[in-house]
Design an enzyme around this catalytic site. Sequence first.
Site, PDB file in Angstrom:
ATOM      1  N   GLU A  49      36.569  49.120  40.175  1.00 44.27           N
ATOM      2  CA  GLU A  49      37.472  48.642  39.120  1.00 44.27           C
ATOM      3  C   GLU A  49      36.871  48.777  37.725  1.00 44.27           C
ATOM      4  OE1 GLU A  49      36.799  47.000  41.909  1.00 44.27           O
ATOM      5  OE2 GLU A  49      38.674  46.429  42.897  1.00 44.27           O
ATOM      6  N   PHE A 111      41.840  32.384  48.864  1.00 40.86           N
ATOM      7  CA  PHE A 111      41.111  33.632  49.076  1.00 40.86           C
ATOM      8  C   PHE A 111      41.333  34.596  47.910  1.00 40.86           C
ATOM      9  CE2 PHE A 111      41.108  38.021  50.872  1.00 40.86           C
ATOM     10  CZ  PHE A 111      39.735  38.107  51.114  1.00 40.86           C
ATOM     11  N   GLN A 112      40.254  35.100  47.361  1.00 39.45           N
ATOM     12  CA  GLN A 112      40.249  36.041  46.223  1.00 39.45           C
ATOM     13  C   GLN A 112      40.971  35.456  45.001  1.00 39.45           C
ATOM     14  OE1 GLN A 112      41.461  39.984  47.647  1.00 39.45           O
ATOM     15  NE2 GLN A 112      39.316  40.447  48.094  1.00 39.45           N
ATOM     16  N   LYS A 161      51.304  36.626  43.019  1.00 36.55           N
ATOM     17  CA  LYS A 161      51.993  37.425  44.031  1.00 36.55           C
ATOM     18  C   LYS A 161      53.467  37.015  44.191  1.00 36.55           C
ATOM     19  CE  LYS A 161      51.218  39.182  48.742  1.00 36.55           C
ATOM     20  NZ  LYS A 161      51.121  40.597  48.374  1.00 36.55           N
ATOM     21  N   MET A 476      15.553  54.513  26.517  1.00 41.13           N
ATOM     22  CA  MET A 476      15.559  53.760  25.271  1.00 41.13           C
ATOM     23  C   MET A 476      14.706  52.497  25.384  1.00 41.13           C
ATOM     24  SD  MET A 476      16.459  53.871  22.173  1.00 41.13           S
ATOM     25  CE  MET A 476      17.938  54.820  21.783  1.00 41.13           C
TER      26      MET A 476
END
Length: 562
Positions: A49, A111-112, A161, A476
């Site tokens: 993602e 959940f999630q 949802k 760097m």
Amino acid sequence: MKLTGAQILMKVLKEEGADTIFGYPGGAVIDIYDELVKTDIRHILVRHEQGAVHAADGYARASGKVGVCLVTSGPGATNTVTGIASAYMDSIPLVVITGQVPSHLIGNDAFQEVDIVGITRPCTKHNYLVQSVEELAQVIKEAFYIARSGRPGPVLVDLPKDVINSVTQYHAPKKVKLRSYNPTYNPNMKQLHKVIELVKMARRPMIFAGGGVILAKAHKELTEFARRAQIPVTTSLMGLGAFPATDPLWLGMIGMHGTYRSNKCTAACDLLIAVGVRFDDRVTGKTDTFAAQAQIVHIDIDPTSIRKNIPVSIPVVGDCKITLGHINHLLNDEELGNLSEKRSGWFAQIAGWKAKTQLAYEQGPDIIKPQFVIEELYRLTEGKAIVTTEVGQNQMWAAQYYHFNEPGHFITSGGLGVMGFGLPAAIGAQVACPDELVVDVAGDGSIQMNIQEMATAVQYGLPVKIVILNNGYLGMVRQWQELFYNKCYACTCMEHAPDFVKLAEAYGAVGLRATRPDEVEKVLFQGLSVKKPVIMDFVVEKEESVYPMVPAGKPITEMLLV
């Protein structure tokens, strides 16, 4: 007409001109994906993602459109945060759509479930938790309006949802109006008349342009202004391409790794006209010494940026394109005389600085210098490639040695400095500009942050080219350790990097390698000619450093030159 939330989302995305979505499916957004495949909106399935947001970012910068990203709830949403923060720092217009657990489960540790609205509040221009399907169309319209208007930025829309699955009568506003949000596009003309008087009086003027010029598509107005008023121009990292790098008035980049002449000009100028900049600390160094002899004009559409870091003599709030257009119009009514002659001493001083210290390196016969790779890349592409970068030495060498004449051809994570940005951003830019040559300049450390997106490039036949400057270090940080920590290279040696040629082949791409200077041209020519994704691994000098360099917190005139 009654539609589900998912159908409404698709309809509004089409109305807003979204033709591409970068995303990753999951349970909370599976119904959106079920509708998405019934439309002609192109979906690019990334492998992480974070890659989706960077790709949408690269797409937005290359196309000038709003980038769109779609991910699921919980970890899918939190994985976007780095990309959102990067877009926020660089003012890139994005709409990020995240799935959320059903409304009745929010706050129950479902959940999630994660509070992505709370998490992203400090790094989005605005964000929404949609609470009913009836408000969905309005919210999506507002999200696009806010993302692209005023100072652009990312907007997040969190969709539970049950909102996605609910049904309602479709109704969307044709035009968005927000009572508390009214960006100022037109500048105060009295302020502009003051600017014109300063331009006429100045003997050592200088323009400092930033990414705001590119975002406002004001590069032509800026170039006209600089040439009309005979004022030399520097830019920030984000402003590269806002002014032609081949123009005689070009000074090079300003700041920590800016050119010697550009930083010296800043200290000596008597008028600094800053356009679309935010005076980042990498630019200013020690702020109380920055442009200390100058009157400063600051033009920006975001009033909160003006006087935030640097005191300003004349603030001008307005769109860069509109404001510079007014300034050019006012200048046409003025008798300016021979400005080149009036400022001949200033130009002679600049020429002296340029002659004294140019960007330079010595390329021997045995070991490849990274600067040489970039210069060869510039020569072979004739400066026409879209160049994305990772972050670190590779980013600075690309900024210094590849010369940009057009906006939108240098795409980098400037404000947040995200390692792993360049490859997914290159994918987004290639989707936006399929006929352009897109090259990601990377380090061997940073490319491994999102190397999985090679699979995305291969799956969609996106012929991005990756130039790895492979020095076996986190370069760097190693450079800072060399200069300021007595060469204590603590945890910066990448001892177990993969074989990038075999890795490219494993993904179904092309892998090439150069270990000697006389192989650089051949590898670049071969890699740039292939119509497939390519990794070019250049084994370069291990302890080469980026110069000039201003130590953190020092005045930008105190440059380390070797």
